[in-house]
Write a protein that holds these residues in place. Structure first.
Motif, PDB file in Angstrom:
ATOM      1  N   GLU A  85      26.075  -9.800 -25.614  1.00 14.28           N
ATOM      2  CA  GLU A  85      26.109  -9.062 -24.387  1.00 14.28           C
ATOM      3  C   GLU A  85      25.733  -7.655 -24.453  1.00 14.28           C
ATOM      4  N   GLN A  86      26.322  -7.094 -25.627  1.00 16.56           N
ATOM      5  CA  GLN A  86      25.949  -5.641 -25.543  1.00 16.56           C
ATOM      6  C   GLN A  86      24.183  -5.663 -26.069  1.00 16.56           C
ATOM      7  N   LEU A  87      23.992  -6.477 -26.963  1.00 12.62           N
ATOM      8  CA  LEU A  87      22.821  -6.429 -27.562  1.00 12.62           C
ATOM      9  C   LEU A  87      21.689  -6.900 -26.270  1.00 12.62           C
ATOM     10  N   LYS A  88      22.072  -7.572 -25.538  1.00 10.73           N
ATOM     11  CA  LYS A  88      21.270  -7.918 -24.449  1.00 10.73           C
ATOM     12  C   LYS A  88      20.886  -6.635 -23.316  1.00 10.73           C
ATOM     13  N   GLN A  89      22.148  -5.689 -23.138  1.00 12.46           N
ATOM     14  CA  GLN A  89      21.964  -4.617 -22.343  1.00 12.46           C
ATOM     15  C   GLN A  89      21.082  -3.629 -23.125  1.00 12.46           C
ATOM     16  N   VAL A  90      21.167  -3.527 -24.541  1.00  5.59           N
ATOM     17  CA  VAL A  90      20.115  -2.657 -25.100  1.00  5.59           C
ATOM     18  C   VAL A  90      18.776  -3.011 -25.017  1.00  5.59           C
ATOM     19  N   ALA A  91      18.667  -4.468 -25.415  1.00  7.33           N
ATOM     20  CA  ALA A  91      17.317  -4.900 -25.181  1.00  7.33           C
ATOM     21  C   ALA A  91      16.522  -4.966 -23.749  1.00  7.33           C
ATOM     22  N   TYR A 117      13.403  -2.802 -22.989  1.00  9.34           N
ATOM     23  CA  TYR A 117      12.477  -3.580 -22.207  1.00  9.34           C
ATOM     24  C   TYR A 117      12.137  -2.733 -21.075  1.00  9.34           C
ATOM     25  N   ALA A 118      12.917  -2.266 -20.175  1.00 10.16           N
ATOM     26  CA  ALA A 118      12.429  -1.328 -19.028  1.00 10.16           C
ATOM     27  C   ALA A 118      11.867  -0.145 -19.496  1.00 10.16           C
ATOM     28  N   ASN A 119      11.941   0.305 -20.656  1.00 11.23           N
ATOM     29  CA  ASN A 119      11.368   1.584 -20.960  1.00 11.23           C
ATOM     30  C   ASN A 119      10.034   1.031 -21.764  1.00 11.23           C
ATOM     31  N   ASN A 120       9.452  -0.090 -21.834  1.00 11.95           N
ATOM     32  CA  ASN A 120       8.367  -0.612 -22.403  1.00 11.95           C
ATOM     33  C   ASN A 120       8.587  -0.306 -23.894  1.00 11.95           C
ATOM     34  N   ASP A 147      12.844 -10.304 -27.023  1.00  9.37           N
ATOM     35  CA  ASP A 147      14.298  -9.860 -27.472  1.00  9.37           C
ATOM     36  C   ASP A 147      15.547  -9.915 -26.589  1.00  9.37           C
ATOM     37  N   TYR A 148      15.366  -9.820 -25.240  1.00 14.11           N
ATOM     38  CA  TYR A 148      16.573 -10.267 -24.378  1.00 14.11           C
ATOM     39  C   TYR A 148      16.709 -11.901 -24.481  1.00 14.11           C
TER      40      TYR A 148
END
Length: 423
Positions: free
Chosen positions: A161-167, A171-174, A180-181
């Motif tokens: 879940e932490q990895l998803k948030q980082v991804a 992703y939001a910052n291109n 990855d998500y």
């Protein structure tokens, strides 16, 4: 629209997982919580195999007073002669009391043989207890390991879940692709599926424990972890010496040999005659009168068979049984030695594997994961490398849980091979 369906399916999966965990928690609250000592007490008190074996021992013990008891007396009446077959005209009446007596020592030997057989049955009961206790410990430690694996999978889900948030942030910052998500989500789903499988294995282990301790297999059960001290692995030769004095299989074979030796002595006593004593009261008021003071005494000897054929065969059979029992004690000792040696080497192997995991593999896996996560969060690492590091950490943690449970099971097997019961 595709994304909405995708996130909806994820939400449904989360709901199912949450529902399953809540259900398991509700069952755990209703379950009867016991530690290993309590489970051991239930095993001894409730397992039907003990009841069956104990009744078999009592059945043998009940025969000992019968073997020592005197033979049944025989009472008889004789009418002679009877003219023309008319009983009322009998000219002589006598009453007899007949008692058979074995040669001195025969009955005591027979009772001693039964006592040795009862002691052998008692040793077999102890052996059954050692065996079932080892099974109980194996299931107990396996259940604890499975519960730890479930916790590791839950921790894995939290890490993913932490990895998803980082991804998601990258992703939001291109700075990363949406794949990855999705990869993190797929890995999280796999961990969730592993939880369901682990829960099934936990249920099977709980059913096995319930069956061992004489409860309904489907009855809820919650076990408590019991602290164990540091492993004190004594030298192999000390364990062998301990087994010689306490292992139930060795005591059983010793009692069987003792019974066989006494059986030889009893067979040799067949050469000596038994005796029969007959006391007769002669009545002078036939056919049913008891008056009169004339008595008769007869002593008979029950001699061995002609040329001692039956007695020789009995001694030969008893000697063969004794030789077989002697060989049995040697076989039992060799088997115990082999079991102890195998269990001892297994403990040594698991101890080495556990040390390697705790001292090298687990710290390295944790450090690799932290480094990979830090690098990826700072746009300097590859997501596949991060997933691999997370998977390696999860596998190493699961291996550590498996090794910890395996060590406890190996120690239980070593205790059983030595013949230890309760600690």
């Amino acid at each position: 629209m595709g994304k909405k369906r995708y996130f909806l399916s994820l939400t449904g999966r989360r709901f199912l997982l949450l529902l399953a965990l809540v259900s398991c928690q509700a069952l755990a609250e209703d379950a009867h919580s016991m530690n290993l000592q309590q489970l051991t007490q239930e095993l001894r008190a409730q397992n039907p195999q003990f009841m069956q074996a104990e009744q078999g021992r009592l059945q043998i013990a009940a025969q000992i007073p019968q073997a020592l008891a005197w033979d049944r007396p025989m009472v008889g009446m004789e009418q002679t002669p009877i003219p023309h077959g008319n009983l009322s005209r009998s000219q002589g009446t006598s009453y007899r009391l007949t008692q058979t007596m074995s040669f001195p020592g025969k009955k005591q030997l027979a009772a001693d043989i039964l006592q040795s057989q009862a002691d052998s049955a008692g040793a077999q009961i102890d052996g059954l207890y050692v065996q079932l206790l080892a099974q109980l410990k194996t299931q107990y430690y396996q259940l604890l390991a499975l519960q730890k694996q479930e916790q590791i999978n839950q921790d894995t889900i939290a890490r993913l879940e932490q990895l998803k948030q980082v991804a998601k942030v990258r992703y939001a910052n291109n700075a990363a692709a949406f794949v990855d998500y999705m990869n993190a989500q797929v890995a999280q789903g796999s961990a969730e599926n592993d939880i369901f499988q682990t829960r099934r294995q936990i249920a099977v282990a709980q059913q096995s424990i319930n069956s061992l301790i004489g409860r309904n297999p489907v009855q809820p059960l919650l076990v408590q972890a019991q602290e164990t001290g540091e492993l004190d692995l004594r030298p192999l030769f000390e364990l062998l010496d301990e087994a010689q004095g306490r292992h139930p299989a060795l005591r059983d074979s010793a009692f069987q040999l003792e019974a066989a030796q006494k059986n030889v002595a009893l067979a040799k006593k067949a050469y000596y005659p038994d005796m029969q004593l007959i006391l007769t009261k002669i009545s002078d008021h036939p056919p049913y009168g008891m008056a009169g003071n004339a008595y008769g005494l007869e002593v008979d000897l029950v001699l061995p068979t002609w040329f001692f054929q039956s007695e020789k065969a009995g001694v030969n059979a008893a000697n063969a049984g004794m030789i077989s029992a002697q060989a049995g004690t040697e076989v039992a000792w060799r088997q115990v030695q082999l079991e102890i040696a195998n269990a001892y080497s297994q403990v040594q192997q698991v101890v080495s594997e556990k040390a390697l995991l705790e001292q090298r593999r687990l710290p390295e896996a944790r450090a690799a994961y932290r480094l990979a996560l830090h690098s990826y969060a700072n746009n300097a690492g590859d997501f596949n490398g991060l997933l691999l590091a997370q998977q390696n950490l999860r596998d190493t943690e699961l291996a550590a849980a498996h090794i910890e449970g395996g060590l406890a099971q190996a120690i239980a097997a070593l205790d059983a091979s030595v013949g230890r019961g309760e600690d």
